[in-house]
Design a protein around this motif. Structure first.
Motif, mmCIF file in Angstrom:
data_model
loop_
_atom_site.group_PDB
_atom_site.id
_atom_site.type_symbol
_atom_site.label_atom_id
_atom_site.label_comp_id
_atom_site.label_asym_id
_atom_site.label_seq_id
_atom_site.Cartn_x
_atom_site.Cartn_y
_atom_site.Cartn_z
ATOM 1 N N HIS A 167 42.234 38.439 44.105
ATOM 2 C CA HIS A 167 40.806 38.442 43.994
ATOM 3 C C HIS A 167 40.393 36.920 43.959
ATOM 4 N N PRO A 168 39.213 36.676 44.794
ATOM 5 C CA PRO A 168 38.922 35.379 44.709
ATOM 6 C C PRO A 168 38.650 34.511 43.474
ATOM 7 N N ARG A 169 38.026 35.252 42.863
ATOM 8 C CA ARG A 169 37.535 34.732 41.491
ATOM 9 C C ARG A 169 38.757 34.290 40.713
ATOM 10 N N ARG A 170 39.825 35.041 40.902
ATOM 11 C CA ARG A 170 40.949 34.790 39.866
ATOM 12 C C ARG A 170 41.725 33.718 40.687
ATOM 13 N N ARG A 171 41.838 33.754 41.990
ATOM 14 C CA ARG A 171 42.548 32.525 42.492
ATOM 15 C C ARG A 171 41.856 31.017 42.453
ATOM 16 N N ASP A 172 40.328 31.361 42.225
ATOM 17 C CA ASP A 172 39.656 30.327 42.044
ATOM 18 C C ASP A 172 39.989 29.636 40.488
ATOM 19 N N ALA A 173 40.069 30.620 39.660
ATOM 20 C CA ALA A 173 40.325 30.325 38.133
ATOM 21 C C ALA A 173 41.540 29.502 38.151
ATOM 22 N N PHE A 174 42.813 30.270 38.940
ATOM 23 C CA PHE A 174 44.072 29.491 38.750
ATOM 24 C C PHE A 174 44.022 27.969 39.500
#
Length: 88
Positions: A37-44
């Protein structure tokens, strides 16, 4: 799409989990599923950037009062808190 505090908490936990000596291929595969999920990748990526920044700092002399570094250096919780500053 904006990352949430939960995303940052989970990202910090993933960073800690993937660094564990016990981490294996299964962990990496689970992470890739989570991070799809892009939002999770961004958070990581945000948590990883904060971690890299903290790691690159020279520690202050023992007499120097840097209480914020103590909070940031507390592992996943500290990373999540620092990355949380990036939300606002």
């Amino acid at each position: 799409m904006t990352r949430t505090e939960d995303d940052l908490r989970e990202a910090a936990a993933w960073l800690e989990r993937l660094r564990s000596p016990e981490a294996g291929q299964g962990d990496q595969e689970e992470f890739e599923t989570w991070a799809a999920h892009p939002r999770r990748r961004d958070a990581f990526e945000a948590v990883s950037a904060v971690d890299a920044e903290i790691t690159s700092w020279d520690p202050p002399a023992p007499a120097s009062p840097w209480p914020i570094l103590g909070a940031l250096a507390l592992g996943a919780g500290g990373l999540m808190a620092a990355a949380g500053l990036l939300i606002h």
